[in-house]
Design a protein around this motif. Structure first.
Motif, short mmCIF file in Angstrom:
data_model
loop_
_atom_site.label_atom_id
_atom_site.label_comp_id
_atom_site.label_asym_id
_atom_site.label_seq_id
_atom_site.Cartn_x
_atom_site.Cartn_y
_atom_site.Cartn_z
N SER A 102 -1.32 -13.04 3.39
CA SER A 102 -2.64 -13.00 4.07
C SER A 102 -2.60 -12.20 5.09
N GLU A 104 -0.22 -9.27 7.21
CA GLU A 104 0.88 -8.25 7.27
C GLU A 104 2.20 -8.76 7.60
N GLY A 130 -3.43 -8.97 3.54
CA GLY A 130 -4.84 -9.08 3.90
C GLY A 130 -5.30 -8.42 5.40
N SER A 131 -4.92 -9.29 6.25
CA SER A 131 -5.03 -8.89 7.87
C SER A 131 -3.84 -7.99 8.19
N ALA A 132 -4.38 -6.94 8.93
CA ALA A 132 -3.53 -6.24 9.56
C ALA A 132 -2.82 -6.88 10.73
N GLN A 154 -3.69 -2.89 1.15
CA GLN A 154 -4.59 -4.00 1.93
C GLN A 154 -5.60 -4.55 0.83
N SER A 155 -5.78 -5.95 0.92
CA SER A 155 -6.38 -6.42 0.00
C SER A 155 -8.02 -6.18 0.11
N THR A 156 -8.78 -6.37 -0.76
CA THR A 156 -10.00 -6.46 -0.77
C THR A 156 -10.61 -7.80 0.00
N LYS A 158 -9.86 -8.71 2.68
CA LYS A 158 -9.36 -8.80 4.19
C LYS A 158 -10.25 -9.55 5.08
N SER A 159 -11.83 -9.49 4.72
CA SER A 159 -12.55 -10.24 5.65
C SER A 159 -12.26 -11.76 5.71
N CYS A 161 -9.15 -12.98 5.12
CA CYS A 161 -8.01 -13.14 5.71
C CYS A 161 -8.33 -13.04 7.24
N ASP A 162 -9.06 -12.23 7.75
CA ASP A 162 -9.51 -12.24 8.93
C ASP A 162 -10.00 -13.42 9.57
#
Length: 337
Positions: A102, A104, A130-132, A154-156, A158-159, A161-162
């Motif tokens: 989730s 980096e 997910g999140s950088a 990077q996963s789709t 991402k939001s 995970c953020d």
């Protein structure tokens, strides 16, 4: 299975430990072998313990190399020793595997070794995150892996995970507060609501807090203790009683907890200064402090009850629901009405 499927599994695992990792972020990791089979799910459970990637690798190796299992489990609470043991004994068991994380993977040596190096040295062929990681020394895991020939994406999701990462980013900025409620299925908040498992989860959270906030009326009527006796550490947080009246019976149990400071104030300066705070209460306190929090944790039972109903008009978005025995923890974000 798709990348989204495995990242969702990693997220579900991470949410089990949301806020319990303070001051670290909640992170989840799924490991899949070169044939697409799920090998393990791991999560960062507590500051100073194994990161999600190391935890997932440990579980995967327990399955792939059972002769190592007893030693892997013996070292699970000593992440540096566990890390070294794995690098010396994996014998290529995870060559060609894929990790879905989730957040980096990190690159720095802190209380635990860097996860990016671990995945590289174990022969992972692909890492999806997910999140950088935007933090100073920890960032750069994706670049390190890519430079080593590992496929990185990077996963789709991402939001999502953020969203999981929001409390950690708030802690880094100096302050995160959330509101905690316990409700029956039909919205009753009075009387005994939560199961023992949900109570333990709440006490585990209390043990991590810098400050617990409660209303004066609740203290007078419920006479709570507000400790963390069901947690492993049993560390009870300091308490702010938010009240216009400063007189309270000192026989109320919360005043007798050792190594705790109790303040009685009609202002919120202590709350605003607390790095990690939980507000416990019901409708009146929710309305009075609604500008002081953006997250709400609801322990919802699966039973109907007689009692007082919550009188709040507020829109909430459920970010995640986590089973807790007979109850469910609903992690919600406040939305504008």
């Amino acid at each position: 299975m798709s990348d989204e499927f495995f990242m969702k599994l990693a997220l579900d695992e991470a949410w089990k430990y949301q806020l319990l990792t303070y001051p670290n972020p909640a992170v989840g990791c799924a490991i899949v072998d070169k044939n697409g089979k799920l090998l393990a799910l791991g999560a960062h459970k507590c500051a100073g313990k194994a990161h999600a990637e190391l935890g997932a690798v440990t579980l995967a190796l327990c399955e792939l190399k059972p002769e190592l299992k007893s030693e892997l489990l013996r070292l699970e609470n000593s992440p540096n020793e566990l890390y070294d043991f794995i690098l010396k004994n994996h014998k290529g068991a995870l060559n060609g595997a894929c990790a879905f994380v989730s957040l980096e993977p990190c690159t720095h040596f802190g209380k635990t070794p860097p996860c990016a190096l671990l995945l590289r040295d174990l022969g992972f062929c692909r890492v999806v995150f997910g999140s950088a990681d935007l933090g100073g020394q920890a960032k750069g895991g994706a670049k390190l892996l890519a430079n080593a020939g590992v496929s990185v994406a990077q996963s789709t999701l991402k939001s999502k995970c953020d969203e999981l990462l929001e409390p950690f980013l708030a802690w880094q900025s100096g302050h995160f507060a959330f509101f905690k409620l316990a409700l029956s299925l039909n919205g009753v908040y009075t009387g005994k609501i939560s199961s023992q498992i949900a109570q333990k989860h709440c006490h585990d959270l209390r043990s991590k807090l810098d400050l617990l906030v409660i209303g004066g009326n609740t203290v007078r009527s419920d006479r709570p203790i507000l400790d963390a006796r069901f947690s492993t550490t049993k560390h009870a947080p300091d308490v702010l009683i938010y009240s216009r009246k400063s007189e309270f019976e000192r026989q109320i149990p919360l005043f007798s907890v050792l190594n705790r400071k109790v303040d009685i104030k009609n202002d919120l300066e202590l709350l605003k200064k607390a790095k990690f705070a939980m507000i416990e209460g019901a409708g009146r306190l929710f309305k009075a402090l609604e500008n002081e929090f953006s997250w709400v944790l609801i322990y919802q039972s699966k039973s109907f009850k007689k009692g007082s109903f919550l009188d709040i008009s507020k829109s909430l978005e459920i970010m995640h629901s986590t089973p807790l025995g007979a109850d469910t923890a609903l992690w919600c974000k406040v939305r504008e009405n």
